[in-house]
Design a protein around this motif. Structure first.
Motif, PDB file in Angstrom:
ATOM      1  N   SER A  23      69.722 -69.123 104.891  1.00 22.98           N
ATOM      2  CA  SER A  23      70.196 -68.008 105.722  1.00 22.98           C
ATOM      3  C   SER A  23      71.274 -67.226 104.973  1.00 22.98           C
ATOM      4  O   SER A  23      71.431 -66.028 105.169  1.00 22.98           O
ATOM      5  N   GLY A  24      71.988 -67.907 104.069  1.00 25.41           N
ATOM      6  CA  GLY A  24      73.011 -67.230 103.268  1.00 25.41           C
ATOM      7  C   GLY A  24      72.421 -66.380 102.162  1.00 25.41           C
ATOM      8  O   GLY A  24      73.125 -65.604 101.509  1.00 25.41           O
ATOM      9  N   VAL A  25      71.135 -66.533 101.890  1.00 21.66           N
ATOM     10  CA  VAL A  25      70.462 -65.678 100.918  1.00 21.66           C
ATOM     11  C   VAL A  25      69.753 -64.524 101.632  1.00 21.66           C
ATOM     12  O   VAL A  25      69.832 -63.370 101.211  1.00 21.66           O
ATOM     13  N   LEU A  26      69.089 -64.853 102.744  1.00 20.37           N
ATOM     14  CA  LEU A  26      68.264 -63.839 103.424  1.00 20.37           C
ATOM     15  C   LEU A  26      69.100 -62.728 104.063  1.00 20.37           C
ATOM     16  O   LEU A  26      68.758 -61.551 103.943  1.00 20.37           O
ATOM     17  N   VAL A  27      70.212 -63.108 104.725  1.00 21.29           N
ATOM     18  CA  VAL A  27      71.025 -62.087 105.400  1.00 21.29           C
ATOM     19  C   VAL A  27      71.624 -61.085 104.397  1.00 21.29           C
ATOM     20  O   VAL A  27      71.468 -59.872 104.572  1.00 21.29           O
ATOM     21  N   PRO A  28      72.296 -61.549 103.301  1.00 20.14           N
ATOM     22  CA  PRO A  28      72.807 -60.565 102.331  1.00 20.14           C
ATOM     23  C   PRO A  28      71.701 -59.745 101.680  1.00 20.14           C
ATOM     24  O   PRO A  28      71.874 -58.551 101.442  1.00 20.14           O
ATOM     25  N   LEU A  29      70.563 -60.379 101.418  1.00 20.68           N
ATOM     26  CA  LEU A  29      69.445 -59.653 100.806  1.00 20.68           C
ATOM     27  C   LEU A  29      69.018 -58.492 101.711  1.00 20.68           C
ATOM     28  O   LEU A  29      68.907 -57.345 101.264  1.00 20.68           O
TER      29      LEU A  29
END
Lengths: 435, 435
Positions: A104-110
């Motif tokens: 989730s820490g990769v998908l949200v910033p992406l």
């Protein structure tokens, strides 16, 4: 005289990155901030602008062919050592929580990074938007760990989760980069791109298997002497994998280097090889890599639109990580305070963000004007994280963190002393015969 | 794809120099021979010629801007570490005998080398003749010592003299180079050249004094932590001195680097700094330096005249050193056999000869066609020396040489083990918190 000026440039880069690093360490900031500042200061952004204003000519360091190549070699070595320090077993053990938080820490910033590009850039393409998103995905392990150690909060539940998530986060970021460079690499057919990427992973697995078998075999039959060949051959292997990634599979060279590092670390002599790259990195390649990024920034070009973009980028980068990782932690049953701590701990960005940005510019997907905003974003993130984290952990008991820090310091002291002693004894041995 | 080929070039250079070095070590030859051979093999001289003959196109490594610069950095680091290993007090102690042997061992080859050029080259100038002479002056300390150690004859009277003379010989060779580069550097006025050289030595003395005072002061007031700054600053100092030599005084950059090394070694933290450069040298810079020299050779261009010149150069290089140093030793009261041993021991040429030759080509004083003959001369000298030396020492009793060699080997083993152990412990410390 001009022919030798590159020596002076190297000298100024080494000295200034070191001095700025020492200053930023005194100010409780990660040293990477100092190294970036040194490049900014001696480049066209500051010194160049001042001298242009005062004398009508620019006196400053400029990125050159040599510096660019050495910086490229620097990032390959950084990723290679990062690969050697990544322990696959540990990753497996850290399990589901770390994975959910990282994901989730990769998908949200992406997603938020892509949205930002669609708002601010009129000439945006899908590939360039996803690239700016990818810049925001990678948490800096080293900066996070350093911060938590300084706070003495490594052994808390939040601390453990942050560490695991940051490691997985790195690998997710790299997979993301693999796919993006593949898609954006010029091949039109998406199927071929994915075939290539699958082939790449098969290639890594096969080469890794062969390397492992060979090293086990060679470790059994060969005498222990002449150990120097292992680091040299390991480095050659790293360069080959970096080249093969780009040339054969259209995947970023740094991913090949990272894979080479993981393969080497798991085979016999891996730890020995890994122990040899630290000096070369900090003596020559890493300072040049960071300084060279700073040298590429020309702040005077900043338009109002770009200033607004910078502000928005900083806000998005902080809150997307804080939110993304916080929600992930909350989903895994962490308390509100713990989720906040985890989210905050993942805000730090560092070398990987820069590496992705550099890659994007090299492929003409990120316009050079965005380098300034990205650097400012990284600096702001690394400056605010330790300060805010301190507040978030206030009131919790210390878990023997300080002694660990002391431990490591003592160990480094001893190491340096032993190394010095060994050098003296070697010198003595080679000259003893004269007496 | 072409954009990444430099990674593959670096990979091939590292692998091939290492493999050729291992082969030449097995054949009891110094590793420098192997590294040169690797460059020759993968360059236009062999692989290029074969592929040109077979396929009509050349597949081989070519010297590039990046390789040239890295090779230049390599030679600066080699001379820097050589400077750090030169002990001024030892030189003073070795006294008159070493000086006389070194002096006659420099003057005779210098004179004979000049004579050779006047015979073979119609376009000879005084400056180019003296440069070829200078190539012949420098005995290779490392090769000489390695050979004597392998023979177990380090502690004989001849062995001691060879070691002392070789050290002085290096410094004489460098002074010689200083004067020559000054004279040939474009300044017509000899007085100005000598003024510049004197200023250079004054500069070295003043900078050395300031550096020493500063390090003593800094050693007293500063805590022992964060030792990394010393090697980085030392390297920056080396680069500055190399630049200053060329840019301010018209003296070869390697001499500035050598002086920086000597200055650093004598000040506090000198041994610590010196212990840090070995890895960087053997992992990256030294292989590139040697391979790059080999890459520059194009053997097919050799005319009959050049073949004859090569033969003559080899003969002159062997007999001028043998005669010059032998006569020097005889004058100091050595027996005939001892004088012969000393002379033979000084025949080895190595990196310094290559460095002087490179310098000469850079200044357009040595034509590129002479690089081949010079490399062949170095290879022949290093191949025959151990063989002939063995015969010359036959019948003498061993003076505990083998145990010394064993000693050093054991020490290196231990060092490597300790380093590996330290790395493991560091890694453990940084990940222990997850358990």
């Amino acid at each position: 005289m001009e022919h030798y000026n590159w020596l002076l440039s190297l000298c100024v880069i080494l000295m200034s990155t070191k001095i700025f690093s020492i200053i930023s360490r005194r100010a409780q900031l990660p040293q990477v901030v100092g190294a970036l500042m040194a490049g900014l200061f001696f480049g066209p952004a500051v010194l160049g602008a001042i001298t242009l204003h005062s004398f009508g000519t620019q006196f400053c360091l400029m990125p050159s062919e040599l510096l660019n190549r050495l910086a490229e070699l620097g990032v390959i070595v950084i990723m290679f050592t990062a690969g050697m320090e990544t322990n696959l077993d540990e990753l497996k053990a850290s399990g589901k929580v770390g994975f959910v938080v990282a994901m989730s820490g990769v998908l949200v910033p992406l997603g938020m990074g892509m949205g930002l590009m669609y708002i601010f850039d009129d000439n945006v393409t899908f590939a360039s938007a996803i690239f700016v998103g990818a810049v925001l995905t990678a948490t800096s392990v080293s900066i996070t760990v350093e911060t938590l150690k300084e706070l003495g909060k490594m052994s808390t539940k939040a601390g453990n989760t942050i560490l695991a998530a940051a490691l997985i986060d790195d690998i997710l970021g790299l997979i993301c980069l693999t796919v993006i460079t593949g898609i954006a690499g010029g091949d039109v057919n998406i199927t071929i791109v994915f075939m290539k990427i699958i082939c790449f992973f098969v290639f890594i697995a096969v080469v890794g298997y062969i390397y492992h078998k060979y090293m086990v075999w060679s470790d059994e039959i060969q005498a222990q002497r002449n150990l120097r060949r292992y680091p040299v051959m390991g480095f050659a292997f790293c360069l080959f994998m970096a080249w093969a990634s780009e040339a054969l599979f259209g995947v970023a060279d740094i991913i090949g280097a990272f894979a080479a590092g993981m393969i080497i670390a798991m085979a016999p002599k891996g730890q020995y090889i890994a122990s040899k790259f630290e000096t070369m990195a900090y003596l020559l390649l890493t300072p040049i890599f960071f300084a060279n990024i700073g040298l590429g920034v020309t702040l005077p070009k900043m338009s109002l639109n770009l200033v607004l973009f910078t502000l928005a980028l900083v806000i998005v980068s902080v809150f997307s990580k804080l939110g993304g990782c916080g929600i992930g932690a909350r989903l895994c049953g962490f308390s509100n305070q713990q989720s906040y701590q985890v989210g905050l701990g993942m805000v730090c960005r560092g070398e990987v963000a820069l590496i992705v940005a550099e890659k994007g510019m090299e492929m003409n997907l990120i316009s050079e004007q965005y380098l300034g905003p990205i650097i400012i974003m990284i600096i702001v993130c690394t400056i605010i994280t330790p300060i805010v984290l301190k507040g978030a952990f206030k009131g919790q008991e210390d878990v023997a963190g300080d002694t660990m820090f002391e431990d490591k310091f003592m160990l480094e002291e001893q190491t340096d002393e032993i190394e010095e002693d060994i050098f003296r004894r070697r010198l003595l041995l080679s000259t003893r015969t004269q007496e």
